[in-house]
Design an enzyme around this catalytic site. Structure first.
Site: not given
Ligand code: 13P
Length: 246
Positions: A9, A11, A93, A95, A165, A171, A211, A232
């Site tokens: 992803n 983002k 997601h 976010e 997630e 992150g 992560s 991510g």
């Molecule tokens: P990270 O792998 O950066 O923690 O992000 C996870 C994520 O939100 C994937 O959609």
């Protein structure tokens, strides 16, 4: 046997040019594996160019709207994505939920519109740190899935991918231990069995996200109820992406 599915992803990172170069470079090194689906969920502006250069990498959108067309400024419809050969879409997601205020009702409308159009939604669910510390993760995730999948038939479930997630692991470098991730993914599968039946639950692909890195992906994927990862940060660098999918 269930396949594995690993999706990066991106983002809101990279320009179109950088995205195209990434896909070209990774495609040149990627060894196709019939048991694994690999993908990249990219910003909308790149999708058209990425689908032209991708061969083994599935190109996913990070969001869409459920109406076919209309006065919805800033949105992208499913027919628009279909026209450029995108057929995976990340939905719900954390976010999108937390920053842009998407509620389960809207997420449900999107999931239903996607499966009706033969798309694969990658439906995200997961809990905040507060809910995790209160030990209410499973109840929270089950409620999200009940609402987000309302009206989706057992037959349509074969097109749905679920991504678990935990928000506290996104992150932050704090990865849920493989045991915690397994426990929740197993709970998700049991919940799908309750909502549908055991056969649907046995087939549904469940990803873990939060992560995930080349160094920890093996332990995560070795869990019996985890079929892949939504990644991510570690999916933004070519070598790291290759390390995740190979
Ligand atoms: P990270 O792998 O950066 O923690 O992000 C996870 C994520 O939100 C994937 O959609």
């Amino acid at each position: 046997m269930r396949k594995q599915i690993i999706v990066g992803n991106w983002k809101m990172f990279k320009t179109n040019e950088q995205g195209v170069q990434f896909i070209k470079n990774v495609e040149a090194k990627l060894k196709a594996n019939p048991n694994m689906i690999v993908g990249v969920a990219a910003p909308t502006v790149m999708l058209s160019d990425l689908t032209k250069v991708a061969k083994n990498i599935k190109i996913a959108a990070q969001n869409c709207y459920f109406e076919k067309e209309g006065a919805f400024t800033g949105e992208t419809s499913i027919p628009m994505l279909q026209a450029i050969n995108v057929n995976y879409v990340v939905i719900g997601h954390s976010e999108r939920r937390d920053i842009f205020g998407e509620c389960d009702q809207m997420i449900n409308s999107k999931v239903k519109a996607l499966v009706a159009a033969n798309f694969t939604p990658i439906l995200c669910c997961g809990e905040s740190l507060e809910i995790y510390e209160a030990k209410k993760t499973m109840a929270h995730v089950a409620e999200q899935l009940t609402q987000d999948l309302a009206g989706v038939t057992a037959e349509q479930m074969s097109q749905v991918v679920i991504a678990y997630e935990p928000i506290w692991a996104i992150g932050t470098g704090k990865v849920a231990t493989p045991e915690i991730a397994q426990e929740i993914c197993q709970g998700i599968r049991q919940h799908i069995a309750k909502l549908y039946n055991q056969a649907v639950a046995n087939e549904v692909l469940i990803q873990y996200g939060g992560s995930v890195k080349p160094e920890n992906i093996k332990d995560i994927l070795s869990q019996p109820d985890i079929d892949g990862a939504l990644v991510g940060g570690a999916s933004l660098i070519e070598d790291s992406y290759l390390g995740l999918v190979q």
